[in-house]
Design a protein around this motif. Structure first.
Motif, PDB file in Angstrom:
ATOM      1  N   TYR A  64     -21.371  57.978  12.503  1.00 44.21           N
ATOM      2  CA  TYR A  64     -21.703  56.735  12.737  1.00 44.21           C
ATOM      3  C   TYR A  64     -20.436  55.882  12.037  1.00 44.21           C
ATOM      4  CZ  TYR A  64     -26.733  58.213  12.998  1.00 44.21           C
ATOM      5  OH  TYR A  64     -27.798  58.803  13.570  1.00 44.21           O
ATOM      6  N   GLU A  97     -22.952  51.599  13.693  1.00 44.74           N
ATOM      7  CA  GLU A  97     -23.133  52.065  15.259  1.00 44.74           C
ATOM      8  C   GLU A  97     -22.880  53.647  15.181  1.00 44.74           C
ATOM      9  OE1 GLU A  97     -20.350  50.045  17.334  1.00 44.74           O
ATOM     10  OE2 GLU A  97     -18.693  51.448  16.928  1.00 44.74           O
ATOM     11  N   ASN A 151     -23.145  63.902  22.489  1.00 44.22           N
ATOM     12  CA  ASN A 151     -23.004  62.791  23.157  1.00 44.22           C
ATOM     13  C   ASN A 151     -22.169  61.769  22.688  1.00 44.22           C
ATOM     14  OD1 ASN A 151     -25.072  62.594  25.780  1.00 44.22           O
ATOM     15  ND2 ASN A 151     -26.284  63.723  24.239  1.00 44.22           N
ATOM     16  N   TYR A 152     -21.586  60.806  23.441  1.00 43.13           N
ATOM     17  CA  TYR A 152     -20.447  60.139  22.543  1.00 43.13           C
ATOM     18  C   TYR A 152     -20.801  58.566  23.090  1.00 43.13           C
ATOM     19  CZ  TYR A 152     -18.278  64.599  21.782  1.00 43.13           C
ATOM     20  OH  TYR A 152     -18.108  65.917  21.152  1.00 43.13           O
ATOM     21  N   ARG A 153     -20.285  57.575  22.384  1.00 47.43           N
ATOM     22  CA  ARG A 153     -20.398  56.159  22.890  1.00 47.43           C
ATOM     23  C   ARG A 153     -19.152  56.245  23.707  1.00 47.43           C
ATOM     24  NH1 ARG A 153     -21.681  52.891  19.501  1.00 47.43           N
ATOM     25  NH2 ARG A 153     -21.040  51.024  20.567  1.00 47.43           N
ATOM     26  N   ASP A 154     -19.225  55.336  24.656  1.00 41.66           N
ATOM     27  CA  ASP A 154     -18.395  55.320  25.771  1.00 41.66           C
ATOM     28  C   ASP A 154     -16.763  55.189  25.181  1.00 41.66           C
ATOM     29  OD1 ASP A 154     -20.203  53.401  28.303  1.00 41.66           O
ATOM     30  OD2 ASP A 154     -19.988  55.537  27.682  1.00 41.66           O
ATOM     31  N   SER A 155     -16.866  54.423  24.160  1.00 46.06           N
ATOM     32  CA  SER A 155     -14.935  54.208  23.681  1.00 46.06           C
ATOM     33  C   SER A 155     -14.462  55.306  22.893  1.00 46.06           C
ATOM     34  CB  SER A 155     -15.253  53.022  22.521  1.00 46.06           C
ATOM     35  OG  SER A 155     -16.251  53.203  21.589  1.00 46.06           O
ATOM     36  N   SER A 173     -23.302  62.422  18.668  1.00 45.47           N
ATOM     37  CA  SER A 173     -24.441  63.019  18.067  1.00 45.47           C
ATOM     38  C   SER A 173     -24.470  64.429  18.790  1.00 45.47           C
ATOM     39  CB  SER A 173     -25.791  62.323  18.660  1.00 45.47           C
ATOM     40  OG  SER A 173     -25.785  62.291  19.952  1.00 45.47           O
ATOM     41  N   LYS A 188     -15.462  58.503  23.996  1.00 45.75           N
ATOM     42  CA  LYS A 188     -15.263  59.842  25.180  1.00 45.75           C
ATOM     43  C   LYS A 188     -13.898  60.106  25.441  1.00 45.75           C
ATOM     44  CE  LYS A 188     -19.820  58.728  27.099  1.00 45.75           C
ATOM     45  NZ  LYS A 188     -20.439  58.524  28.527  1.00 45.75           N
ATOM     46  N   VAL A 245     -21.582  56.963  16.660  1.00 44.38           N
ATOM     47  CA  VAL A 245     -20.106  57.300  17.542  1.00 44.38           C
ATOM     48  C   VAL A 245     -20.602  58.610  18.172  1.00 44.38           C
ATOM     49  CG1 VAL A 245     -17.893  58.089  17.147  1.00 44.38           C
ATOM     50  CG2 VAL A 245     -18.989  56.330  15.525  1.00 44.38           C
TER      51      VAL A 245
END
Length: 120
Positions: A36, A45, A57-61, A49, A63, A47
């Motif tokens: 996070y 947030e 899995n990743y946040r879009d920013s 997992s 990836k 970031v």
């Protein structure tokens, strides 16, 4: 268990850092892990997992730039960060627990994070 993140620092844009999080006594067969970040005045947030079976899995920013991994022998959670941008500047935290808790970030305890500063 309060997990301590380490490995942060000051880096120029485009550079790389690898964050580490020691996870002693964690049964990775039953738990997910998350990285996070938080900047002043904003909510923490998620970031990246990784699930108990190793799905990431990743946040879009982030990836394509960040990679989450774990070493179950060394009991360590990692976040490899490449192509860093100034907007990645934040305090980064790690935590481990049930997957839903990792997704929501609703942990009762947080360890000390590590500061990542990306200069332009």
């Amino acid at each position: 268990v309060q997990l301590q993140a380490s490995g942060g620092g000051l880096v120029q844009a485009g550079g790389s850092l690898r964050l580490s999080c020691a996870t002693p006594r964690i049964d990775w067969r039953l738990n997910a892990g998350g990285w996070y970040r938080q900047t002043p005045g904003k909510q923490r947030e998620l970031v990246a997992s990784i699930t108990a079976v190793g799905s990431a899995n990743y946040r879009d920013s982030v990836k394509g730039r960040f990679t989450i991994s774990r070493d179950t022998v060394k009991n360590t959670l990692y976040l490899q960060m490449n192509s860093l941008k100034p907007e990645d500047t934040a305090v980064y935290y790690c935590n481990v627990g049930p997957f839903r808790t990792v997704l929501s970030g609703s942990f009762s305890f947080w360890g000390q994070g590590t500061q990542v500063t990306v200069s332009s």
